[in-house]
Design an enzyme around this catalytic site. Sequence first.
Site, PDB file in Angstrom:
ATOM      1  CB  CYS A  33     -38.074 -18.411  -2.418  1.00 55.84           C
ATOM      2  SG  CYS A  33     -39.815 -18.293  -2.741  1.00 55.84           S
ATOM      3  CG  ASP A 446       0.429   4.981   3.431  1.00 54.43           C
ATOM      4  OD1 ASP A 446       1.333   4.947   4.268  1.00 54.43           O
ATOM      5  OD2 ASP A 446       0.620   4.944   2.198  1.00 54.43           O
ATOM      6  CG  ASP A 646       0.398   3.660  -1.620  1.00 48.77           C
ATOM      7  OD1 ASP A 646       0.508   3.699  -0.391  1.00 48.77           O
ATOM      8  OD2 ASP A 646       1.298   4.018  -2.401  1.00 48.77           O
ATOM      9  CG  ASP A 650      -0.050   1.031   3.329  1.00 48.24           C
ATOM     10  OD1 ASP A 650       0.508   1.360   4.393  1.00 48.24           O
ATOM     11  OD2 ASP A 650       0.065   1.648   2.260  1.00 48.24           O
TER      12      ASP A 650
HETATM   13  P1  ADP Z   1       5.832   4.688   4.538  1.00 46.00           P
HETATM   14  O1  ADP Z   1       4.824   4.503   5.627  1.00 46.00           O
HETATM   15  O2  ADP Z   1       6.038   6.156   4.282  1.00 46.00           O
HETATM   16  O3  ADP Z   1       5.505   3.913   3.320  1.00 46.00           O
HETATM   17  P2  ADP Z   1       8.072   2.865   5.350  1.00 46.00           P
HETATM   18  O4  ADP Z   1       7.587   2.167   6.580  1.00 46.00           O
HETATM   19  O5  ADP Z   1       8.153   2.055   4.124  1.00 46.00           O
HETATM   20  O6  ADP Z   1       7.261   4.220   5.140  1.00 46.00           O
HETATM   21  O7  ADP Z   1       9.522   3.462   5.662  1.00 46.00           O
HETATM   22  C1  ADP Z   1       9.802   4.284   6.791  1.00 46.00           C
HETATM   23  C2  ADP Z   1      11.101   5.008   6.653  1.00 46.00           C
HETATM   24  O8  ADP Z   1      12.178   4.073   6.536  1.00 46.00           O
HETATM   25  C3  ADP Z   1      11.198   5.871   5.430  1.00 46.00           C
HETATM   26  O9  ADP Z   1      10.686   7.151   5.660  1.00 46.00           O
HETATM   27  C4  ADP Z   1      12.712   5.916   5.188  1.00 46.00           C
HETATM   28  O10 ADP Z   1      13.319   6.886   5.982  1.00 46.00           O
HETATM   29  C5  ADP Z   1      13.162   4.547   5.635  1.00 46.00           C
HETATM   30  N1  ADP Z   1      13.235   3.631   4.472  1.00 46.00           N
HETATM   31  C6  ADP Z   1      12.426   2.597   4.211  1.00 46.00           C
HETATM   32  N2  ADP Z   1      12.801   1.975   3.077  1.00 46.00           N
HETATM   33  C7  ADP Z   1      13.843   2.667   2.585  1.00 46.00           C
HETATM   34  C8  ADP Z   1      14.673   2.530   1.418  1.00 46.00           C
HETATM   35  N3  ADP Z   1      14.493   1.584   0.513  1.00 46.00           N
HETATM   36  N4  ADP Z   1      15.646   3.422   1.245  1.00 46.00           N
HETATM   37  C9  ADP Z   1      15.861   4.402   2.152  1.00 46.00           C
HETATM   38  N5  ADP Z   1      15.123   4.578   3.242  1.00 46.00           N
HETATM   39  C10 ADP Z   1      14.128   3.732   3.473  1.00 46.00           C
HETATM   40 MG    MG Z   2       2.825   3.975   1.461  1.00 44.03          MG
END
Ligand code: ADP
Ligand code: MG
Length: 761
Positions: A33, A446, A646, A650
């Site tokens: 069904c 992550d 998180d 991502d």
């Molecule tokens: P994750 O994968 O750790 O979340 P992101 O892609 O957000 O990393 O960031 C990669 C890198 O870029 C960080 O490790 C940092 O060095 C730099 N970065 C990103 N956003 C910021 C911020 N708001 N202030 C300072 N550094 C930052």
């Molecule tokens: Mg992260």
Amino acid sequence: MNINAQIEAQTIRHPSGETLQELSVSGAGCASCVSKIETALKNVPGVTHAEMNFAARTVTVSGSAAQDVLVTAVEAAGYGAELLQHQDEAVTQDEKEKADQTYYRHLIRNTVIALSLGVPLMLFGMMGGDMSVSTGPRRIAWLAIGILTLGVMLFPGRHFFVGAWKSLLNHSANMDTLIALGTGTAWLYSMIVVLFPTLVPEMARHVYFEATAMIIGLISLGLALETRARGKTSEAIKRLIGLQPKTARVIRNQMEVDIPIAEVQVGDLVRARPGEKIPVDGNVVEGTSAVDESMLSGEPMPLEKAIGDELAAGTINKSGTVLFKATRVGKHTALAQIINMVKRAQNSKPPIGRLADVISAYFVPAIMIIAVLSALAWLNFGPAPALAFAMVSATTVLIIACPCALGLATPMSVMVGVGKAAESGVLIRNGEALQTASKITTMVLDKTGTITEGTPTVTDIVLTSDYSEAEVLQFAAALESGSEHPLALSILESARARDIRWQNVQNFQAIAGHGVEGQNQDGISLLFGNEKLMHERSVVIGNHLTKAELLASEARTPMFLAANGELIAIIAVADPIKEDSVQAITRLKRGGVRVVMLTGDNQATAAAVAMRAGVSEFFAEVLPEDKVKKITELQASGEIVGMTGDGINDAPALAMADVGFAIGTGTDVAIESADITLMRGSLHGLADAIAVSKATLRNIKQNLFGAFVYNTAGVPIAAGLLYPFFGILLSPVVAGAAMAFSSLTVVSNANRLRLFKPGEH
Ligand code: ADP
Ligand code: MG
């Protein structure tokens, strides 16, 4: 933790503007069904999706169709339908249980009536009693028994015949058709023998009233046992509903009064004393306490709550008395939403279940053809009395082939499995995620907030010019107040701790995966971020790089601050690895899953964190848009990929992965994009989810195998294939017993899953 936001995000994930409606369906006796009802609903204009849970006899319909149209559609297909209202879960559950109880008693009564005619007749025959119509007085006795059997068909067996009739009106056939045809044929044949013996060859003047009565009795018994077992599968839901207290103590007119939970309104001030359950969601306005949230998150440690903190309904106030302001009540509380989600997931069907439904839809017509063919074969090639043999084989084929157990196999296990997962704080969105999780070969994690706590703190400030530490922090804070990145929060935290004041920058810009930039109130251009960012903007780092590399090798993240193009400081932060990440990752690896870490952080820091976390494979300096690419690459190489994250960055990867896992303490966007939410921040939830998924799938396969063996292996034997070789021909009664037994096997096997424990932590 912010349970509300998570769950709300989960429940609204369905395409916007669409509503979900749940119908309870009656008269669906058989798995065949399911497709019929689903198709009838899908044909209603505006309906985008319809999914039936055969075990619960409910259908979830999404789309914009009106309720009464849905009900009419189901009725037109030959079944009964009623809209389920999700007002008060406790009431709904109670009603459902009461209805099940009534149905159970009804079925047991039917069983007893039918068997009290069938069993004596059968015993009589087995002890060598004469079941043929030979003499006048015998004819009268058999006529009386025939009329009694008709009574059994009309009363205990009534719903099979009504169901078969309705189905016939719809030009279709279902399990009721098989039972009605089987029992009806046996009765009709016997009645012809009794009333017009001369029409039947003398050797074939045998009656089969006992078969009709026994089959109706046994199948009713099978249904009764199934109904009983069904109640047990919703244990997890019952447990969740049981968490909600019935009353709440609120302040009305400066007095504390106990009122029913349904009367609590948003904004009410609610009192919770030690040992009491929190009745609704809210924010603490007075007092402190430790609150046990394990029932919602699986997190065993009580959490300290102070003014401003969130409380969730159903959690237990352990130590202090708190006053809190109600923020969500009724079906909006986190608990109500979790219940709703678990129920929806329990009702959803994994692909393996859809397959079983398709098979059962073809099963019934196929069986009717086989029954006719086998009757013809016996008539033409069978030994005398050919007519009796033909009748017996056709009846037995019809009865043994009922695909009841086939329809129960999947939903029963899914209900138990999803409930089990919820008990350990793992919320599974649907049956598909439940099935796919068992097949994951690679788990991508992550780094920030998933493997690590996600709450970094500033550990080092290395000055590289004449600016002071306070100035450097002020610049950084001015920049980061525009960012929501965990790294930004650590800077702000550190500046606040030192009583540094700042003014937000102008022309703020976040450069994803790199850093941030802007101008402060003195017109200084500020740039803050990773080495890549400095290179791209031609900021000279020079020999300060050695210092940065040293920090990175200690698993700290160095960030570079430049003012007007000149490097003025390196600020390093450390984000501790969650205390149970290492253990959880070991568990995953032990289960044969390849674990890969993915991060935007620099190579050296990533390497240090990966080593400490026990992850041997990692990709560092991955830009947010490239996280998805990594997932597709892994998939292209043949891996079934789970992704755990998180953050907002991502989300696309979570959606792309075969199964996306969101950390319950993470952002709403991540949770919305994921298939499974780990209510507890711990990565143990991953291994738990996979373990539950594997156990559930194994259970489903056992069920399907069991059901299939009964249904298909039984058919040729029933048709008489073994007769020419071994002289074996099943009696219709044995077929009826086999059917009842097959449902029982499936149901008890599914219930066995309740004892499953996902593993030690
Ligand atoms: P994750 O994968 O750790 O979340 P992101 O892609 O957000 O990393 O960031 C990669 C890198 O870029 C960080 O490790 C940092 O060095 C730099 N970065 C990103 N956003 C910021 C911020 N708001 N202030 C300072 N550094 C930052
Ligand atoms: Mg992260």
